[in-house]
Scaffold this motif. Structure first.
Motif, PDB file in Angstrom:
ATOM      1  N   TYR A   1      43.097  40.319  57.959  1.00 33.92           N
ATOM      2  CA  TYR A   1      43.314  39.655  59.250  1.00 33.92           C
ATOM      3  C   TYR A   1      43.843  40.649  60.283  1.00 33.92           C
ATOM      4  N   ALA A   2      44.796  41.454  59.904  1.00 30.15           N
ATOM      5  CA  ALA A   2      45.394  42.427  60.824  1.00 30.15           C
ATOM      6  C   ALA A   2      44.366  43.455  61.280  1.00 30.15           C
ATOM      7  N   ALA A   3      43.526  43.931  60.360  1.00 34.06           N
ATOM      8  CA  ALA A   3      42.518  44.934  60.724  1.00 34.06           C
ATOM      9  C   ALA A   3      41.511  44.371  61.700  1.00 34.06           C
ATOM     10  N   TYR A   4      41.116  43.105  61.521  1.00 35.10           N
ATOM     11  CA  TYR A   4      40.160  42.481  62.431  1.00 35.10           C
ATOM     12  C   TYR A   4      40.769  42.330  63.830  1.00 35.10           C
ATOM     13  N   LEU A   5      42.063  42.095  63.880  1.00 30.15           N
ATOM     14  CA  LEU A   5      42.747  41.947  65.168  1.00 30.15           C
ATOM     15  C   LEU A   5      42.957  43.282  65.893  1.00 30.15           C
TER      16      LEU A   5
ATOM     17  N   PHE B   1      34.832  16.694  65.067  1.00 25.74           N
ATOM     18  CA  PHE B   1      34.891  17.787  64.109  1.00 25.74           C
ATOM     19  C   PHE B   1      35.646  18.981  64.693  1.00 25.74           C
ATOM     20  N   ASP B   2      35.368  19.287  65.954  1.00 24.74           N
ATOM     21  CA  ASP B   2      36.013  20.430  66.587  1.00 24.74           C
ATOM     22  C   ASP B   2      37.514  20.213  66.746  1.00 24.74           C
ATOM     23  N   ILE B   3      37.894  18.979  67.050  1.00 27.45           N
ATOM     24  CA  ILE B   3      39.320  18.683  67.192  1.00 27.45           C
ATOM     25  C   ILE B   3      40.057  19.026  65.900  1.00 27.45           C
ATOM     26  N   LEU B   4      39.489  18.607  64.784  1.00 26.23           N
ATOM     27  CA  LEU B   4      40.119  18.897  63.494  1.00 26.23           C
ATOM     28  C   LEU B   4      39.970  20.354  63.100  1.00 26.23           C
ATOM     29  N   GLN B   5      38.833  20.969  63.457  1.00 29.89           N
ATOM     30  CA  GLN B   5      38.656  22.374  63.121  1.00 29.89           C
ATOM     31  C   GLN B   5      39.667  23.234  63.863  1.00 29.89           C
ATOM     32  N   ASP B   6      40.006  22.833  65.092  1.00 30.15           N
ATOM     33  CA  ASP B   6      41.038  23.547  65.838  1.00 30.15           C
ATOM     34  C   ASP B   6      42.390  23.455  65.119  1.00 30.15           C
ATOM     35  N   VAL B   7      42.679  22.263  64.590  1.00 27.77           N
ATOM     36  CA  VAL B   7      43.921  22.090  63.835  1.00 27.77           C
ATOM     37  C   VAL B   7      43.915  22.995  62.612  1.00 27.77           C
ATOM     38  N   SER B   8      42.805  22.975  61.881  1.00 27.05           N
ATOM     39  CA  SER B   8      42.687  23.804  60.685  1.00 27.05           C
ATOM     40  C   SER B   8      42.815  25.286  61.026  1.00 27.05           C
ATOM     41  N   GLN B   9      42.199  25.674  62.128  1.00 22.78           N
ATOM     42  CA  GLN B   9      42.230  27.081  62.546  1.00 22.78           C
ATOM     43  C   GLN B   9      43.655  27.529  62.878  1.00 22.78           C
ATOM     44  N   LYS B  10      44.394  26.681  63.583  1.00 22.09           N
ATOM     45  CA  LYS B  10      45.770  27.023  63.935  1.00 22.09           C
ATOM     46  C   LYS B  10      46.664  27.079  62.695  1.00 22.09           C
ATOM     47  N   ARG B  11      46.449  26.161  61.792  1.00 22.61           N
ATOM     48  CA  ARG B  11      47.229  26.185  60.552  1.00 22.61           C
ATOM     49  C   ARG B  11      46.953  27.464  59.761  1.00 22.61           C
TER      50      ARG B  11
ATOM     51  N   LEU C   1      22.162  31.125  74.502  1.00 22.47           N
ATOM     52  CA  LEU C   1      21.694  30.124  73.547  1.00 22.47           C
ATOM     53  C   LEU C   1      22.636  28.942  73.391  1.00 22.47           C
ATOM     54  N   GLY C   2      23.915  29.126  73.677  1.00 24.34           N
ATOM     55  CA  GLY C   2      24.872  28.041  73.520  1.00 24.34           C
ATOM     56  C   GLY C   2      25.445  27.514  74.817  1.00 24.34           C
ATOM     57  N   GLY C   3      25.254  28.241  75.911  1.00 26.85           N
ATOM     58  CA  GLY C   3      25.812  27.823  77.188  1.00 26.85           C
ATOM     59  C   GLY C   3      27.308  28.010  77.286  1.00 26.85           C
ATOM     60  N   THR C   4      27.909  28.724  76.339  1.00 26.13           N
ATOM     61  CA  THR C   4      29.360  28.886  76.293  1.00 26.13           C
ATOM     62  C   THR C   4      29.805  29.983  77.251  1.00 26.13           C
ATOM     63  N   PRO C   5      30.699  29.674  78.191  1.00 27.20           N
ATOM     64  CA  PRO C   5      31.076  30.674  79.188  1.00 27.20           C
ATOM     65  C   PRO C   5      32.071  31.722  78.708  1.00 27.20           C
ATOM     66  N   GLU C   6      32.809  31.412  77.635  1.00 29.24           N
ATOM     67  CA  GLU C   6      33.922  32.296  77.265  1.00 29.24           C
ATOM     68  C   GLU C   6      33.944  32.549  75.766  1.00 29.24           C
ATOM     69  N   GLN C   7      34.118  33.805  75.394  1.00 25.32           N
ATOM     70  CA  GLN C   7      34.233  34.180  73.983  1.00 25.32           C
ATOM     71  C   GLN C   7      35.514  33.611  73.388  1.00 25.32           C
ATOM     72  N   GLN C   8      35.480  33.203  72.133  1.00 23.27           N
ATOM     73  CA  GLN C   8      36.695  32.741  71.456  1.00 23.27           C
ATOM     74  C   GLN C   8      37.736  33.849  71.423  1.00 23.27           C
ATOM     75  N   ALA C   9      38.994  33.452  71.502  1.00 19.26           N
ATOM     76  CA  ALA C   9      40.081  34.426  71.384  1.00 19.26           C
ATOM     77  C   ALA C   9      39.930  35.203  70.079  1.00 19.26           C
ATOM     78  N   ARG C  10      40.351  36.457  70.099  1.00 16.47           N
ATOM     79  CA  ARG C  10      40.166  37.311  68.933  1.00 16.47           C
ATOM     80  C   ARG C  10      40.826  36.728  67.688  1.00 16.47           C
ATOM     81  N   TRP C  11      41.994  36.099  67.852  1.00 16.04           N
ATOM     82  CA  TRP C  11      42.677  35.566  66.680  1.00 16.04           C
ATOM     83  C   TRP C  11      41.859  34.469  66.010  1.00 16.04           C
ATOM     84  N   LYS C  12      41.135  33.674  66.811  1.00 16.60           N
ATOM     85  CA  LYS C  12      40.317  32.612  66.230  1.00 16.60           C
ATOM     86  C   LYS C  12      39.194  33.197  65.390  1.00 16.60           C
TER      87      LYS C  12
END
Length: 691
Positions: free
Chosen positions: A124-128, A94-104, A351-362
């Motif tokens: 989008y610009a304001a959030y960035l 699911f994540d592999i495809l979600q990454d594709v969708s996100q980039k598109r 709670l998720g064990g994730t070491p790094e925040q997602q890039a702002r654009w994501k």
């Protein structure tokens, strides 16, 4: 932004989502004896995306016997060699495809940014624009925080909670407008338990060392947020908020109890609700949120009563502090970086064990797609959803529904009278493929360049008003609960609908260049899964018109429960983490849908062959390729904290255990010939057979 408040019971494939959709397709013939199956053409001569026939054979582990661990056999090398990206708590198909969708989607939004009048581009610009966010500091949220602090009496608390709810801030009760489960042609107001900052009641109440550490970190997080906001006495105030939420957790029904469609349907007069739970002004609250109704459907009555009593007994200062924290938490991503980082450290890392925040654009893509969903969706499907995929899905859906009709006729435990009604329900299905046939109108939503906080606040308020404005209107049957950019699928029992967004209709789920066996094991099983949700332990309570009613005989229900009890016990025995088992009762709906959907999908695959034997490809039979295609869909690796969280809260079992559902299916034994004594092998009489 919070999703639109569709409080109706819906089931999704995973957690973790051209105006042709919404059409009712022809089903099997009325007698169901000779289903109108359609032959699937052979795979294209062009190479599929995965391997030589649509399955990644390089990801298999030949050292694992399918009878010991079918997930490991199909995916073991992939699991060993795949690293979870630093910005994810888990990684899956699911994540592999979600990454594709996100980039598109990013590409589409960057194009929109160049158009001066584009609402999605400005959002989008304001959030960035983190420089603008930093420069404003807490100024954007201070008026709202000031409103909370200014409350002097509990008599105004319900109205304040209503305002917080409208702003997108979590409050002790969840309410919204949805279809009335017993009158699905009308909208109603629902009220459910809420009010926890941690994912589940167990995080507050369990003595497990990992969960104790999580709530200790949570209390420290609350104190940190108070301090960052310039509030004094942070440690003591944080402790009081956690104690208040612990009281709420004690009142909460468990997730297993809360998924019961019968027990959570309690329609009552608001006046009677007030008598049942006198500690909170519900009439004032409903008026404040814009739903001044006389009747309401209460999800967990005893929990609502106890939470109201707790509110009455809790000092006003603590109630206000919880709203302050929930507000800072809700808007942390559009406040200065120190708030955003503090929130990620708690919810992402602890709670998720994730070491790094997602890039702002994501995150900008995710927020914009959630806030102005349909405006983004329109341009996404125009560019990325080919008509050929829609046509192929139409065919697959017809075939799997036809196969399910045949399986219904062959059930030995269901009465003839109920079978007639079950066939009628299948005939009533509305398959929704790709994207909806109507779009929401966002003209009333104000998006201001450079105002990330204001945009998020107004988007939350717009979504809340949109939901509440449904009251008294005909059902929005065209509306989807998933965006076309979402890699997921959904079943909605009150709409009698199954939904497959554009983004999931790609490899490994579906590839027009792949062997049909793999497609049936992938998207075919997904179709069967969503279709089967309408016949799982909760979906089966809704009839062909989407009404919550008993349409089975008592004997049918007893026979069904005897079979599902075996499935509960089977999954209860799985222990993915020491001390943390799969909750068979919580995951029952999904496990039933996996079992039934996979059974219907392989029948549909066999019939699609038109009486001809399936070819052997790379030494693998058609049935072997079918089950490998299914297992490939459930590739997923978890960080430990994420897996623990999911075992406590997710109605889906982990991917490994979902792949193991094959141990109940006779064709799987014929395909792989597992040996007695291997871990997954069950005697024929011990295999769970439902649909």
């Amino acid at each position: 932004m919070r999703p639109l408040r569709l409080i109706a019971v819906v089931s999704t494939l995973a957690m973790g989502t051209a105006t042709l959709a919404g059409v009712t397709f022809a089903q099997a013939d009325a007698q169901h004896a000779a289903p109108n199956m359609h032959i699937v053409p052979p795979a294209s001569a062009e190479r599929p995306q995965y391997g030589s026939f649509g399955f990644d054979t390089a990801g298999m582990d030949a050292g694992v016997q399918p009878g010991d661990d079918f997930f490991g056999f199909a995916n073991g090398t992939w699991a060993k060699n795949t690293e979870i990206p630093a910005d994810k708590a888990s990684f899956s198909s699911f994540d592999i495809l979600q990454d594709v969708s996100q980039k598109r989607t990013r590409g589409l939004l960057e194009e929109a940014m160049k158009k001066p009048k584009s609402k999605i581009g400005a959002a989008y610009a304001a959030y960035l624009d983190t420089k603008a966010i930093e420069a404003k500091g807490l100024a954007p949220i201070k008026p709202w925080l000031g409103t909370i602090k200014a409350l002097k009496s509990k008599t105004g608390y319900a109205a304040l909670v209503a305002q917080a709810d409208h702003n997108g801030v979590s409050v002790p009760f969840g309410s919204g407008v949805s279809q009335d489960a017993k009158n699905p042609d009308a909208y109603t107001v629902s009220l459910r338990q809420a009010g926890l900052g941690l994912p589940d009641r167990d995080y507050y109440l369990s003595d497990d060392a990992k969960l104790v550490a999580a709530r200790t970190a949570y209390q420290a997080y609350i104190a940190q947020m108070f301090t960052l906001a310039g509030e004094g006495n942070a440690a003591a105030r944080a402790k009081a908020v956690v104690e208040f939420e612990t009281g709420i957790a004690k009142a909460h029904w468990t997730r297993i109890e809360s998924r019961d469609a019968d027990k959570t349907y309690n329609k009552m007069e608001v006046a009677d609700l007030q008598k049942m739970a006198p500690g909170f002004d519900f009439a004032g609250y409903f008026k404040g949120v814009g739903t001044p109704v006389k009747t309401v459907i209460v999800g967990q009555p005893t929990a609502i009563t106890k939470i109201a009593a707790l509110i009455q007994a809790t000092p006003l200062a603590v109630l206000k502090d919880q709203l302050l924290i929930r507000s800072l938490d809700a808007f942390a991503d559009v406040l200065p970086k120190k708030f955003d980082e503090a929130r990620f450290a708690m919810y992402g890392t602890v709670l998720g064990g994730t070491p790094e925040q997602q890039a702002r654009w994501k995150r900008a893509v995710n927020w914009t797609s959630g806030a102005i969903t349909d405006d983004v969706s329109k341009i996404y499907v125009a560019r990325y959803f080919p008509p050929a995929t829609k046509a192929a899905m139409d065919l697959l859906v017809k075939n799997v529904i036809a196969a399910m009709n045949v399986r219904l006729d062959n059930l030995e435990w269901m009465s003839a009278e109920t079978k007639v009604k079950a066939h009628a329900k299948l005939a009533a299905f509305v398959p929704r493929i790709g994207y909806p046939d109507k779009w929401r109108d966002y003209s009333a939503l104000v998006i201001t360049p450079g105002d990330a906080f204001g945009n998020k606040l107004r988007a939350n308020q717009w979504a809340d008003r949109y939901n509440k404005n449904k009251l008294g209107k005909p059902i929005y049957r065209w509306e989807w609960g998933l965006a076309p950019m979402t890699v997921n699928a959904q079943a909605n029992p009150t709409l009698v609908a199954i939904t497959f967004p554009a983004a999931i209709l790609q490899p490994p789920f579906f590839d027009p260049k792949a062997d049909p066996a793999v497609n049936y094991g992938g998207i075919g099983a997904v179709i069967g899964h969503e279709m089967s949700h309408h016949f799982d332990d909760q979906g089966s309570k809704f009839d062909a018109k989407g009404r919550l009613t008993q349409w089975w005989t008592d004997a049918d229900i007893a026979a069904f429960k005897a079979r599902t009890a075996k499935l509960v016990a089977q999954f209860d025995a799985y222990e993915p983490l020491p001390g943390f088992h799969v909750k068979g009762g919580l995951t029952l709906g999904e496990n039933t849908a996996d079992l039934a959907g996979l059974s219907a999908a392989i029948d549909a695959y066999h019939t699609s062959l038109g009486g001809k034997p399936a070819p052997v490809i790379d030494g693998l039979t058609g049935d072997q390729r079918f089950y490998l295609g299914y297992a490939q869909v459930w590739r997923r690796k978890h960080r430990e904290a994420d897996l623990r969280n999911r075992l406590l809260t997710d109605p889906h079992a982990p991917g490994e255990q979902r792949a193991w559902i094959v141990r109940n299916l006779d064709p799987w034994y014929a395909a792989f010939a597992p040996k007695d004594g291997q871990k997954l092998v069950l005697k024929p009489e011990d295999r769970v057979r439902i649909w």
